[in-house]
Write a protein that holds these residues in place. Structure first.
Motif, mmCIF file in Angstrom:
data_model
loop_
_atom_site.group_PDB
_atom_site.id
_atom_site.type_symbol
_atom_site.label_atom_id
_atom_site.label_comp_id
_atom_site.label_asym_id
_atom_site.label_seq_id
_atom_site.Cartn_x
_atom_site.Cartn_y
_atom_site.Cartn_z
ATOM 1 N N GLY A 238 40.796 39.323 36.770
ATOM 2 C CA GLY A 238 40.691 39.738 38.351
ATOM 3 C C GLY A 238 40.631 37.977 39.100
ATOM 4 N N PHE A 239 39.847 37.772 38.867
ATOM 5 C CA PHE A 239 39.678 36.353 39.455
ATOM 6 C C PHE A 239 40.945 35.279 39.715
ATOM 7 N N PHE A 240 42.133 34.601 38.015
ATOM 8 C CA PHE A 240 42.579 34.648 38.027
ATOM 9 C C PHE A 240 43.991 35.182 38.657
ATOM 10 N N ILE A 241 44.197 36.975 38.659
ATOM 11 C CA ILE A 241 44.969 37.197 39.384
ATOM 12 C C ILE A 241 45.395 37.273 41.025
ATOM 13 N N ALA A 242 43.458 37.339 41.516
ATOM 14 C CA ALA A 242 43.994 37.353 42.816
ATOM 15 C C ALA A 242 44.022 35.841 43.396
ATOM 16 N N ARG A 243 43.862 35.159 42.646
ATOM 17 C CA ARG A 243 44.086 33.605 43.274
ATOM 18 C C ARG A 243 45.461 33.749 43.432
#
Length: 74
Positions: A21-26
């Motif tokens: 989720g962090f990498f997708i949001a970033r």
């Protein structure tokens, strides 16, 4: 013994979900900011006029180029 494995698997999937989720949001935010930069030429011109400077197009282009270069280095 079975409940320990359930807890371990739940923790692993939770950590994997948080990381994903962090990498997708970033990635989404980087693309959004690239398409919609926070400062455009009109805003820069207004800012310079408020500071008491007479903005020339050359100076505005130079400042926009400097900001874009700084953003790309990050």
């Amino acid at each position: 013994m079975g409940t320990i494995w359930v807890i371990v698997i739940a923790l692993i999937t939770l950590l994997a979900g948080v990381a994903l989720g962090f990498f997708i949001a970033r990635k989404y935010m980087m693309n959004y900011l690239k398409k919609n930069p926070p400062i455009n030429e009109q805003m820069l011109r207004t800012l310079m006029m408020q500071m008491g400077q007479k903005p020339s197009q050359k100076k505005i282009n130079q400042m926009m180029r400097a900001m874009n270069n700084q953003q790309q280095q990050k």
